[in-house]
Design an enzyme around this catalytic site. Structure first.
Site, PDB file in Angstrom:
ATOM      1  N   ARG A  42    -101.577  11.792  76.969  1.00 51.24           N
ATOM      2  CA  ARG A  42    -102.079  12.102  78.494  1.00 51.24           C
ATOM      3  C   ARG A  42    -103.382  11.842  78.820  1.00 51.24           C
ATOM      4  NH1 ARG A  42    -100.699  17.137  81.654  1.00 51.24           N
ATOM      5  NH2 ARG A  42    -102.196  18.370  80.124  1.00 51.24           N
ATOM      6  N   LYS A 107    -100.165  21.024  66.808  1.00 49.74           N
ATOM      7  CA  LYS A 107     -99.108  20.209  67.821  1.00 49.74           C
ATOM      8  C   LYS A 107     -98.179  19.537  66.965  1.00 49.74           C
ATOM      9  CE  LYS A 107     -99.760  17.020  71.550  1.00 49.74           C
ATOM     10  NZ  LYS A 107    -100.863  16.911  72.478  1.00 49.74           N
ATOM     11  N   ARG A 244    -106.081  26.760  77.614  1.00 49.41           N
ATOM     12  CA  ARG A 244    -106.390  27.164  76.099  1.00 49.41           C
ATOM     13  C   ARG A 244    -106.073  28.666  75.599  1.00 49.41           C
ATOM     14  NH1 ARG A 244    -105.927  22.685  75.534  1.00 49.41           N
ATOM     15  NH2 ARG A 244    -107.731  20.877  75.316  1.00 49.41           N
TER      16      ARG A 244
HETATM   17  P1  ATP Z   1    -104.121  19.008  77.364  1.00 52.29           P
HETATM   18  O1  ATP Z   1    -103.609  20.311  76.950  1.00 52.29           O
HETATM   19  O2  ATP Z   1    -105.318  18.820  77.890  1.00 52.29           O
HETATM   20  O3  ATP Z   1    -102.934  18.226  77.487  1.00 52.29           O
HETATM   21  P2  ATP Z   1    -103.852  18.061  74.447  1.00 52.29           P
HETATM   22  O4  ATP Z   1    -105.135  18.047  73.373  1.00 52.29           O
HETATM   23  O5  ATP Z   1    -102.562  18.562  74.261  1.00 52.29           O
HETATM   24  O6  ATP Z   1    -104.586  18.633  75.830  1.00 52.29           O
HETATM   25  P3  ATP Z   1    -102.686  15.336  75.083  1.00 52.29           P
HETATM   26  O7  ATP Z   1    -103.352  14.176  75.976  1.00 52.29           O
HETATM   27  O8  ATP Z   1    -101.482  15.947  75.655  1.00 52.29           O
HETATM   28  O9  ATP Z   1    -103.911  16.564  74.927  1.00 52.29           O
HETATM   29  O10 ATP Z   1    -102.317  14.818  73.700  1.00 52.29           O
HETATM   30  C1  ATP Z   1    -102.995  13.825  73.101  1.00 52.29           C
HETATM   31  C2  ATP Z   1    -103.691  14.616  71.930  1.00 52.29           C
HETATM   32  O11 ATP Z   1    -102.872  14.809  71.007  1.00 52.29           O
HETATM   33  C3  ATP Z   1    -104.880  13.727  71.220  1.00 52.29           C
HETATM   34  O12 ATP Z   1    -106.274  13.976  71.643  1.00 52.29           O
HETATM   35  C4  ATP Z   1    -104.699  14.339  69.843  1.00 52.29           C
HETATM   36  O13 ATP Z   1    -105.461  15.307  69.592  1.00 52.29           O
HETATM   37  C5  ATP Z   1    -103.459  14.655  69.623  1.00 52.29           C
HETATM   38  N1  ATP Z   1    -102.612  13.835  68.744  1.00 52.29           N
HETATM   39  C6  ATP Z   1    -102.504  12.469  68.687  1.00 52.29           C
HETATM   40  N2  ATP Z   1    -101.822  12.010  67.896  1.00 52.29           N
HETATM   41  C7  ATP Z   1    -101.065  13.084  67.412  1.00 52.29           C
HETATM   42  C8  ATP Z   1     -99.816  13.125  66.661  1.00 52.29           C
HETATM   43  N3  ATP Z   1     -99.270  12.123  66.000  1.00 52.29           N
HETATM   44  N4  ATP Z   1     -99.685  14.475  66.497  1.00 52.29           N
HETATM   45  C9  ATP Z   1    -100.099  15.530  67.089  1.00 52.29           C
HETATM   46  N5  ATP Z   1    -101.274  15.568  67.723  1.00 52.29           N
HETATM   47  C10 ATP Z   1    -101.817  14.263  67.969  1.00 52.29           C
HETATM   48  C1  BTN Z   2     -99.223  14.059  74.472  1.00 53.87           C
HETATM   49  O1  BTN Z   2     -98.944  15.098  73.989  1.00 53.87           O
HETATM   50  O2  BTN Z   2    -100.293  13.680  75.222  1.00 53.87           O
HETATM   51  C2  BTN Z   2     -98.000  13.229  74.766  1.00 53.87           C
HETATM   52  C3  BTN Z   2     -97.798  12.275  73.584  1.00 53.87           C
HETATM   53  C4  BTN Z   2     -96.714  11.409  73.605  1.00 53.87           C
HETATM   54  C5  BTN Z   2     -96.662  10.152  72.355  1.00 53.87           C
HETATM   55  C6  BTN Z   2     -95.325   9.530  72.902  1.00 53.87           C
HETATM   56  S1  BTN Z   2     -94.827   8.479  71.426  1.00 53.87           S
HETATM   57  C7  BTN Z   2     -93.750   7.578  72.112  1.00 53.87           C
HETATM   58  C8  BTN Z   2     -94.352   7.285  73.780  1.00 53.87           C
HETATM   59  N1  BTN Z   2     -95.290   6.063  73.461  1.00 53.87           N
HETATM   60  C9  BTN Z   2     -96.638   6.428  73.789  1.00 53.87           C
HETATM   61  O3  BTN Z   2     -97.359   5.472  73.653  1.00 53.87           O
HETATM   62  N2  BTN Z   2     -96.545   7.739  73.978  1.00 53.87           N
HETATM   63  C10 BTN Z   2     -95.238   8.335  73.988  1.00 53.87           C
END
Ligand code: ATP
Ligand code: BTN
Length: 246
Positions: A42, A107, A244
């Site tokens: 996101r 996550k 959070r």
């Molecule tokens: P929010 O609660 O504000 O959405 P978030 O930390 O869940 O915060 P997202 O944008 O939903 O943020 O998810 C992107 C984040 O996920 C990245 O900034 C990184 O910290 C984490 N991330 C990136 N790649 C992976 C992965 N393969 N598995 C788990 N987490 C990942």
């Molecule tokens: C998040 O937690 O912020 C969402 C992550 C979503 C990742 C998936 S991987 C398949 C698809 N292609 C992308 O570039 N993002 C989503």
């Protein structure tokens, strides 16, 4: 049955690929890739997407009723992911509003819903799902937050990726049709049953400021319900909100 299902070795992002092809693809087209060079989360944050044992999957779903009918879609997709995990014997993960699947506070999977089209006419959703099945060690340091994988959750051999992918494709195919007909209401009870924020003390960060409140489930549109310290029950539904556990 399933429409198109395309598997790539490497791609920038499975969601970008579907977005480029919205005009020419049928409903329920799936793209899976072994790796992504520009996986997205996101708000433009990166999704680490090395090759190996993870799942990067996106699906295109069209809706005649427009964005207005799609509140709660990413939460419903979370329920579909939990169902698919259950089918391969994994029952510990839960959902963190609005779009994360966590196991033991880390996550495990993420969901990204991107919409285009009209507010109350035809529109398309590209729904991207990233599921960690077996992470390379170095990814933990690069993620910026605790992350985990199905191998850690099972404590041994993770479910086969193809088996899990086919369970997820089946759940999404059926679940998105149900969502189209009945909306989030058809998923609300199951969402709340898997809601990790329920009863937890939360720090809510929204454009107006920051406050502490206790999670009280979600409403029928998928907005988060929280009780503030002054006793007032409020709903939080902006995409600009971060939650959070405090
Ligand atoms: P929010 O609660 O504000 O959405 P978030 O930390 O869940 O915060 P997202 O944008 O939903 O943020 O998810 C992107 C984040 O996920 C990245 O900034 C990184 O910290 C984490 N991330 C990136 N790649 C992976 C992965 N393969 N598995 C788990 N987490 C990942
Ligand atoms: C998040 O937690 O912020 C969402 C992550 C979503 C990742 C998936 S991987 C398949 C698809 N292609 C992308 O570039 N993002 C989503």
């Amino acid at each position: 049955g399933v429409g198109m299902l395309e598997v790539h070795w490497e791609i920038d992002s499975t969601s970008s690929e579907l977005a480029r092809r919205i005009p020419v693809l049928d409903d329920l087209a799936f793209v899976i890739s072994e790796s992504q060079s520009a996986g997205r989360g996101r708000r433009g944050r990166p999704w680490l997407s090395p090759p190996g044992m993870n799942l990067y999957l996106s699906v295109l779903k069209r809706f005649d009723a427009g964005f207005a009918s799609l509140s709660g879609l990413s939460l419903a997709v979370g329920v579909m992911l939990i169902r698919a995990m259950g089918e391969v014997g994994i029952r510990t993960p839960g959902l963190k509003w609005p779009n994360d699947v966590l196991a033991g506070n880390a996550k495990l999977a993420g969901i990204l819903v991107e919409l285009s089209g009209e507010y109350s006419g035809p529109c398309a959703a590209v729904i991207g799902v990233g599921v960690n099945i077996r992470l390379p060690d170095d990814l933990h340091e690069r993620a910026g937050q605790p992350i985990t994988d199905l191998a850690s959750v099972t404590g041994g051999e993770p479910p086969g990726r193809n088996r899990f992918a086919s369970a997820l494709v089946a759940e999404l195919t059926e679940g998105l049709r149900t969502f189209e007909r009945h909306g989030f209401a058809a998923f609300a009870d199951e969402y709340v049953a898997n809601d990790l924020l329920r009863g937890e003390s939360l720090r809510i960060i929204d454009p107006r400021g920051e406050y502490i409140a206790v999670g009280e489930g979600v409403d029928e549109r998928g907005a988060l319900r929280v009780r503030r310290a002054d006793g007032e029950l409020v709903t939080v539904d902006s995409a600009e909100v971060s939650v959070r556990r405090s």
